[in-house]
Design an enzyme around this catalytic site. Structure first.
Site, PDB file in Angstrom:
ATOM      1  N   ASP A   1      44.538  21.032  13.364  1.00  0.00           N
ATOM      2  CA  ASP A   1      44.296  22.229  14.181  1.00  0.00           C
ATOM      3  C   ASP A   1      43.536  23.250  13.338  1.00  0.00           C
ATOM      4  O   ASP A   1      44.077  24.267  12.924  1.00  0.00           O
ATOM      5  CB  ASP A   1      45.634  22.790  14.666  1.00  0.00           C
TER       6      ASP A   1
ATOM      7  N   LYS B   1      40.729  24.840  14.278  1.00  0.00           N
ATOM      8  CA  LYS B   1      40.027  25.833  15.117  1.00  0.00           C
ATOM      9  C   LYS B   1      38.694  26.204  14.464  1.00  0.00           C
ATOM     10  O   LYS B   1      38.379  27.375  14.268  1.00  0.00           O
ATOM     11  CB  LYS B   1      40.895  27.060  15.382  1.00  0.00           C
TER      12      LYS B   1
ATOM     13  N   THR C   1      29.347  24.934   6.760  1.00  0.00           N
ATOM     14  CA  THR C   1      30.767  25.134   6.446  1.00  0.00           C
ATOM     15  C   THR C   1      31.639  24.315   7.396  1.00  0.00           C
ATOM     16  O   THR C   1      32.600  23.667   6.975  1.00  0.00           O
ATOM     17  CB  THR C   1      31.118  26.644   6.544  1.00  0.00           C
TER      18      THR C   1
ATOM     19  N   LYS D   1      56.190  25.951  30.914  1.00  0.00           N
ATOM     20  CA  LYS D   1      57.117  24.930  31.414  1.00  0.00           C
ATOM     21  C   LYS D   1      56.395  23.582  31.467  1.00  0.00           C
ATOM     22  O   LYS D   1      55.339  23.475  32.127  1.00  0.00           O
ATOM     23  CB  LYS D   1      57.612  25.281  32.816  1.00  0.00           C
TER      24      LYS D   1
HETATM   25  P1  BMP Z   1      54.982  26.266  19.401  1.00  0.00           P
HETATM   26  O1  BMP Z   1      55.318  25.120  20.359  1.00  0.00           O
HETATM   27  O2  BMP Z   1      55.953  26.366  18.272  1.00  0.00           O
HETATM   28  O3  BMP Z   1      54.755  27.554  20.118  1.00  0.00           O
HETATM   29  O4  BMP Z   1      53.591  25.873  18.667  1.00  0.00           O
HETATM   30  C1  BMP Z   1      52.398  25.731  19.360  1.00  0.00           C
HETATM   31  C2  BMP Z   1      51.323  25.156  18.483  1.00  0.00           C
HETATM   32  O5  BMP Z   1      50.116  25.098  19.238  1.00  0.00           O
HETATM   33  C3  BMP Z   1      51.001  25.935  17.218  1.00  0.00           C
HETATM   34  O6  BMP Z   1      50.610  25.009  16.218  1.00  0.00           O
HETATM   35  C4  BMP Z   1      49.823  26.798  17.606  1.00  0.00           C
HETATM   36  O7  BMP Z   1      48.964  27.074  16.525  1.00  0.00           O
HETATM   37  C5  BMP Z   1      49.104  25.905  18.613  1.00  0.00           C
HETATM   38  N1  BMP Z   1      48.358  26.640  19.659  1.00  0.00           N
HETATM   39  C6  BMP Z   1      48.999  27.524  20.511  1.00  0.00           C
HETATM   40  O8  BMP Z   1      50.193  27.776  20.419  1.00  0.00           O
HETATM   41  N2  BMP Z   1      48.244  28.141  21.497  1.00  0.00           N
HETATM   42  C7  BMP Z   1      46.919  27.934  21.632  1.00  0.00           C
HETATM   43  O9  BMP Z   1      46.325  28.501  22.528  1.00  0.00           O
HETATM   44  C8  BMP Z   1      46.279  27.043  20.768  1.00  0.00           C
HETATM   45  C9  BMP Z   1      47.009  26.394  19.789  1.00  0.00           C
HETATM   46  O10 BMP Z   1      46.424  25.545  18.979  1.00  0.00           O
END
Ligand code: BMP
Length: 253
Positions: A83, A85, A92, A213
């Site tokens: 991830d 992003k 780079t 959900k």
């Molecule tokens: P959690 O289920 O603990 O909220 O984690 C969600 C994961 O998904 C994290 O790794 C976060 O960086 C990623 N994420 C997110 O929550 N929302 C987004 O819009 C994009 C993501 O990559």
């Protein structure tokens, strides 16, 4: 095998759409490895992929992530997603994508805001030459995401569209293997599903801890659910992973 084939086959094998977001934190690197591997061992047959974020890469360094997380996941036939992003200029982005792929990741997440030319072109080319995947962030799960993704902008033909719809079109044009859309916004998932058609996977984070959900996200058209804290911070990660297991349809999407 392509990233898409790997995740689909793991989803069908384990009858799940859940991608584990392994975001544990620990100042002690040995503990971080131990805890991450314990979670993985507990849920290995109730997830279809593992997503790694900066918590592990900055906490352990890339080589240790490769040895202690990516290799065991690959031995379990679970594909891995970085991830990252990615959102920088071409050289780079190319360095980051190449380094993550060389470490063993099957896919990276990139943000389309850098655009194509001397932006994400290098990421897609690096992925293509190694048969790896690129997923594009299309609408984030956090409440503040509206500030940018819901804005409208003019397309080249002058038509006004929400930014996330333009990003969805770019994902199709650029050959992304999936889009990331927050599970907290089922109406956006539905719209993205309309735009991408039945085949392109939609990855949906934000289930549980952020309020999304699973059933609503899947009914709206999400293919895979990205789940972190709800699993790894639960007293029983396996029970938590099983409780959100929503079987894939026969096509795996
Ligand atoms: P959690 O289920 O603990 O909220 O984690 C969600 C994961 O998904 C994290 O790794 C976060 O960086 C990623 N994420 C997110 O929550 N929302 C987004 O819009 C994009 C993501 O990559």
């Amino acid at each position: 095998m392509s990233f898409q084939d790997k995740i689909q086959s793991a989803a069908l094998r384990n009858q799940t759409r859940t991608v584990l977001a392994l975001d544990l934190e620990d100042p002690d690197a040995s503990q971080l490895v131990k805890r991450s591997r314990e979670v993985l061992a507990r849920v290995k047959d109730c997830i279809c992929a593992v997503k790694v974020n900066r918590q592990l890469v900055l906490g352990l360094g890339l080589q240790r992530v490769a040895d202690s997380i990516l290799k065991p996941a690959s031995d379990l036939s679970l594909p891995t997603i970085m991830d990252a992003k990615l959102n920088d200029v071409g050289h780079t982005n190319e360095f980051m994508a190449r380094t993550y792929f060389d470490a063993g990741f099957d896919a990276v997440i990139a943000s389309p805001t850098a655009g194509w030319k001397n932006g994400l072109d290098s990421v897609f080319e690096t992925a293509r030459s190694r048969n790896r995947g690129v997923l594009l962030l299309t609408y984030m799960s956090n409440p503040g995401a509206e500030t940018f993704y819901a804005l409208t902008a003019k397309e080249e033909d002058g038509a006004e569209k929400p930014v996330f719809e333009i990003m969805t079109r770019l994902a199709l044009e650029w050959g992304a293997q999936g889009v990331v859309v927050g599970a907290t916004k089922p109406h956006i998932i539905s719209r993205v599903r309309q735009l991408v058609g039945p085949i392109m996977p939609i990855y949906s984070p934000g289930v549980g801890a952020q309020g999304g959900k699973p059933s609503e996200a899947v009914e709206a058209g999400a293919t895979y659910l990205i789940v972190g804290r709800t699993i790894y911070a639960a007293p029983d990660p396996r029970a938590a992973a099983l409780s959100i297991r929503t079987p894939p349809n026969p096509l795996g999407v």
